[in-house]
Design a protein around this motif. Sequence first.
Motif, mmCIF file in Angstrom:
data_model
loop_
_atom_site.group_PDB
_atom_site.id
_atom_site.type_symbol
_atom_site.label_atom_id
_atom_site.label_comp_id
_atom_site.label_asym_id
_atom_site.label_seq_id
_atom_site.Cartn_x
_atom_site.Cartn_y
_atom_site.Cartn_z
ATOM 1 N N ARG A 65 0.847 -1.210 0.000
ATOM 2 C CA ARG A 65 0.000 0.000 0.000
ATOM 3 C C ARG A 65 0.876 1.253 0.000
ATOM 4 N N ARG A 66 1.912 1.242 0.807
ATOM 5 C CA ARG A 66 2.848 2.377 0.843
ATOM 6 C C ARG A 66 3.506 2.526 -0.523
ATOM 7 N N ARG B 182 2.192 1.752 -3.425
ATOM 8 C CA ARG B 182 1.216 2.383 -4.335
ATOM 9 C C ARG B 182 1.195 3.899 -4.139
ATOM 10 N N HIS B 183 1.209 4.325 -2.879
ATOM 11 C CA HIS B 183 1.233 5.764 -2.590
ATOM 12 C C HIS B 183 2.498 6.396 -3.182
ATOM 13 N N PRO C 147 -3.427 7.151 0.203
ATOM 14 C CA PRO C 147 -2.617 5.978 0.541
ATOM 15 C C PRO C 147 -2.620 4.883 -0.525
ATOM 16 N N ASP C 148 -3.609 4.886 -1.394
ATOM 17 C CA ASP C 148 -3.646 3.908 -2.485
ATOM 18 C C ASP C 148 -3.326 4.545 -3.833
ATOM 19 N N GLY C 149 -2.790 5.768 -3.795
ATOM 20 C CA GLY C 149 -2.394 6.457 -5.015
ATOM 21 C C GLY C 149 -3.470 7.331 -5.622
ATOM 22 N N GLN C 150 -4.611 7.436 -4.968
ATOM 23 C CA GLN C 150 -5.684 8.251 -5.520
ATOM 24 C C GLN C 150 -5.382 9.740 -5.351
ATOM 25 N N ARG D 193 -7.559 7.425 9.707
ATOM 26 C CA ARG D 193 -6.644 6.291 9.905
ATOM 27 C C ARG D 193 -5.975 6.276 11.264
#
Length: 188
Positions: free
Chosen positions: A23-24, A26-27, A136-139, A153
């Motif tokens: 996840r990190r 992806r960010h 956090p997911d690149g959005q 979070r």
Amino acid sequence: MQTSLVARARSLAERELSAPLPRRWRHVTAVAAKASRFAPLLPAERDRRALVAAAVLHDVGYAPSVAETGFHPLDGARWLRSLEFDGRVATLVAHHTNAVVEAELRGLSADLLTEFEREDSPVTDLLWFCDLTTGPDGQDFTVDERIKEIHERYEPSSVVREFIDRSAGTFHEVAKRVEAQFPSAQPM
């Protein structure tokens, strides 16, 4: 933009983050992609390279193999310094996204400020902006959406939550500076 500095940064970040912290990762890849889009707005090639390399490495201090103090900006910057990586990139990582405020809360501000001299520049602002407008997911997020997401979070009593609350005004100032100096640098 795929210079040796950026290629090495990407290789290091992928090695340390992609498997243990997907996840990190992806960010980080989304922050780096955004930095790559904004880098041409900077006049100097060295600034463009530093921005993209710092963007891909800004959270490397979260990697289990890198983390020492639990404060990712300092851990990442120290690790980069131990690898004799570009000193400017290490400094940008150390101070990304108002890290000095969290360092104060953790009792690490003297270490951070002694070891890494803070740079105030359009490169710094763009790095912060890319991080602050990426989830956090690149959005893509606005600064307000990012602050809200972090609030959701982390527990209200956490150091991160207090850091975010103390830094919100600074985050908005940086976003306004970036949007004024680089009108095309709007969250996508």
